[in-house]
Design a protein around this motif. Structure first.
Motif, PDB file in Angstrom:
ATOM      1  N   GLY A  66       0.505  -1.338  -0.086  1.00  0.00           N
ATOM      2  CA  GLY A  66       0.185   0.240   0.193  1.00  0.00           C
ATOM      3  C   GLY A  66       0.891   0.884   0.368  1.00  0.00           C
ATOM      4  O   GLY A  66       0.152   2.321  -0.044  1.00  0.00           O
ATOM      5  N   ASP A  67       2.344   0.992   0.183  1.00  0.00           N
ATOM      6  CA  ASP A  67       2.896   2.366   0.589  1.00  0.00           C
ATOM      7  C   ASP A  67       3.553   3.184  -1.044  1.00  0.00           C
ATOM      8  O   ASP A  67       2.810   2.462  -1.850  1.00  0.00           O
ATOM      9  N   GLU A  68       3.740   4.245  -0.921  1.00  0.00           N
ATOM     10  CA  GLU A  68       4.607   4.895  -2.726  1.00  0.00           C
ATOM     11  C   GLU A  68       5.704   4.734  -2.225  1.00  0.00           C
ATOM     12  O   GLU A  68       5.933   4.849  -1.476  1.00  0.00           O
ATOM     13  N   VAL A  69       6.144   4.308  -3.705  1.00  0.00           N
ATOM     14  CA  VAL A  69       8.034   4.355  -3.342  1.00  0.00           C
ATOM     15  C   VAL A  69       8.190   5.196  -5.025  1.00  0.00           C
ATOM     16  O   VAL A  69       7.967   5.109  -6.131  1.00  0.00           O
ATOM     17  N   ALA A 125       1.970  -1.108 -20.549  1.00  0.00           N
ATOM     18  CA  ALA A 125       1.558  -1.033 -18.746  1.00  0.00           C
ATOM     19  C   ALA A 125       0.109  -1.436 -18.421  1.00  0.00           C
ATOM     20  O   ALA A 125       0.003  -2.241 -17.290  1.00  0.00           O
ATOM     21  N   LYS A 126      -0.454  -2.085 -18.455  1.00  0.00           N
ATOM     22  CA  LYS A 126      -2.161  -2.046 -18.551  1.00  0.00           C
ATOM     23  C   LYS A 126      -2.366  -1.436 -17.743  1.00  0.00           C
ATOM     24  O   LYS A 126      -2.546  -0.531 -17.569  1.00  0.00           O
ATOM     25  N   THR A 127      -2.757  -2.962 -15.972  1.00  0.00           N
ATOM     26  CA  THR A 127      -3.693  -2.305 -15.487  1.00  0.00           C
ATOM     27  C   THR A 127      -3.066  -1.609 -14.233  1.00  0.00           C
ATOM     28  O   THR A 127      -3.347  -1.033 -13.608  1.00  0.00           O
ATOM     29  N   LYS A 128      -0.899  -1.802 -14.215  1.00  0.00           N
ATOM     30  CA  LYS A 128      -0.393  -0.860 -13.543  1.00  0.00           C
ATOM     31  C   LYS A 128      -0.500   0.664 -14.117  1.00  0.00           C
ATOM     32  O   LYS A 128       0.337   1.488 -13.335  1.00  0.00           O
ATOM     33  N   SER A 129      -0.932   1.264 -15.267  1.00  0.00           N
ATOM     34  CA  SER A 129      -0.699   2.355 -15.667  1.00  0.00           C
ATOM     35  C   SER A 129      -1.336   3.488 -14.621  1.00  0.00           C
ATOM     36  O   SER A 129      -0.511   4.264 -14.907  1.00  0.00           O
ATOM     37  N   HIS A 130      -2.441   3.311 -13.953  1.00  0.00           N
ATOM     38  CA  HIS A 130      -3.431   3.736 -13.627  1.00  0.00           C
ATOM     39  C   HIS A 130      -2.494   4.705 -12.096  1.00  0.00           C
ATOM     40  O   HIS A 130      -2.960   5.395 -11.536  1.00  0.00           O
ATOM     41  N   LYS A 131      -1.408   3.226 -11.764  1.00  0.00           N
ATOM     42  CA  LYS A 131      -0.447   3.679 -10.397  1.00  0.00           C
ATOM     43  C   LYS A 131       0.681   4.268 -10.680  1.00  0.00           C
ATOM     44  O   LYS A 131       1.367   4.236 -10.066  1.00  0.00           O
ATOM     45  N   LEU A 132       0.720   5.087 -11.673  1.00  0.00           N
ATOM     46  CA  LEU A 132       2.559   4.571 -12.098  1.00  0.00           C
ATOM     47  C   LEU A 132       2.662   6.219 -12.985  1.00  0.00           C
ATOM     48  O   LEU A 132       1.644   7.221 -13.496  1.00  0.00           O
ATOM     49  N   SER A 133       3.493   7.024 -12.838  1.00  0.00           N
ATOM     50  CA  SER A 133       4.064   8.361 -13.124  1.00  0.00           C
ATOM     51  C   SER A 133       5.626   8.930 -13.090  1.00  0.00           C
ATOM     52  O   SER A 133       6.177   7.766 -12.650  1.00  0.00           O
ATOM     53  N   VAL A 134       6.052   9.522 -13.460  1.00  0.00           N
ATOM     54  CA  VAL A 134       7.346   9.719 -13.489  1.00  0.00           C
ATOM     55  C   VAL A 134       7.488  11.502 -13.162  1.00  0.00           C
ATOM     56  O   VAL A 134       7.476  11.513 -14.310  1.00  0.00           O
ATOM     57  N   THR A 135       8.964  11.367 -12.672  1.00  0.00           N
ATOM     58  CA  THR A 135       9.205  12.660 -11.982  1.00  0.00           C
ATOM     59  C   THR A 135       9.863  13.387 -12.632  1.00  0.00           C
ATOM     60  O   THR A 135      10.288  13.173 -14.503  1.00  0.00           O
ATOM     61  N   ALA A 136      10.272  15.241 -12.555  1.00  0.00           N
ATOM     62  CA  ALA A 136      11.083  15.773 -13.472  1.00  0.00           C
ATOM     63  C   ALA A 136      12.765  15.120 -13.750  1.00  0.00           C
ATOM     64  O   ALA A 136      13.172  15.464 -15.198  1.00  0.00           O
TER      65      ALA A 136
END
Length: 293
Positions: A34-37, A79-90
């Motif tokens: 449940g954490d964010e990494v 990424a499919k089902t993982k796409s909603h929980k992924l992002s990329v920083t600057a």
């Protein structure tokens, strides 16, 4: 001549050390369910626009083929089902929210130049997951801590109580350890249970000199006797189903047999009559009609 041979041997040794370092260079990240990494991509050049020259790849333990998660400045369709929980920083680091078991694996960040040539070697990032549960069985409570890893687990896992080894409190607790997991058991009469302050327990995860500690988060206990509730609910549903089916069949039978409806007299409107006759010695025969409802 001897100096030349020694220089050659020294050069070979240096080269072997460099190759070994290149092979073993990686880092691992351990997080809780449940954490964010945030996974770092290392040094990124300034000429990147929205990380369009950076690619993130993912390999899980169940699939040896790498999946592209991020490419050309956008989350990849693979990424499919993982796409909603992924992002990329600057700085092109990969952010994963609400980490779960499906996210455990190896992540590789690849950086390219404007000519689409690979800039340097990949440095893999291994993401592992810590899962903690509480289970109540009659008059005991067991806390479990396990680590889910991409490859063979080399973590040492143990429980701490108030930041101390539980071995020092053996009279109050019972512990057990196995590969990548550990558990601690105490009775429901213990003040930890009565106060519901499980955060005094910490799960320590160690690999070599690297060490992390995770406090237990309070949540509802799972009860071993809880399966009785499912049985009772199931019986209730079955009984309701039988009643409904019986009513539907009775209604259909009544509709398909009109004569039954005509000949059937409603109980509250049914009226019966009876005639009672009696004879007196000094009077003539009399007749009395009585109404029974």
């Amino acid at each position: 001549m001897f100096d030349f041979i020694w220089i050659q041997m020294f050069s070979v040794m240096i080269l072997m050390l460099q190759l070994t370092a290149a092979v073993t260079e990686h880092y691992g990240v351990v997080v809780r369910v449940g954490d964010e990494v945030t996974l770092s991509c290392g040094n990124v050049t300034d000429d990147q626009d929205k990380c369009n020259a950076t690619t993130w790849l993912f390999t899980s333990s169940s699939n040896t083929i790498a999946i592209t998660l991020f490419e050309h400045g956008d989350i990849h369709k693979n990424a499919k089902t993982k796409s909603h929980k992924l992002s990329v920083t600057a700085n092109c680091s990969l952010v994963i929210r609400n980490v779960s078991a499906e996210d455990v694996g190896q992540y590789n960040c690849r950086k390219f130049s404007k000519s689409e040539k690979k800039q340097d070697r990949d440095i893999p990032v291994f993401l592992s997951l810590v899962n903690m549960t509480a289970h109540k069985d009659k008059n005991t409570v067991t806390l479990s801590c396990s680590v889910l890893k991409y490859s063979k687990c080399q973590y040492t896992v143990k429980w701490l109580y108030k930041d101390e080894d539980i071995d020092n409190n053996a009279k109050d607790f019972e512990t057990s350890q196995s590969t990548c997991s550990a558990s601690v058991t105490f009775t429901t009469s213990h003040n930890v249970y009565t106060s519901e302050n499980y955060e005094v327990f910490k799960c320590q995860v160690r690999e070599g000199k690297a060490m992390q500690q995770f406090s237990f988060r309070n949540h509802p206990l799972s009860d071993q006797t809880g399966w009785w509730k499912f049985i009772l609910v199931g019986l209730g549903v079955a009984a309701l189903f039988i009643i409904v089916v019986t009513f539907i069949r009775w209604k259909r039978t009544k509709e398909n047999n009109p004569q039954m409806s005509k000949n059937t007299v409603e109980p509250e409107t049914a009226v019966s009559y009876a005639t009672i006759s009696f004879t007196k010695k000094t009077a003539s025969k009399a007749q009395v009609s009585c109404l029974f409802v």
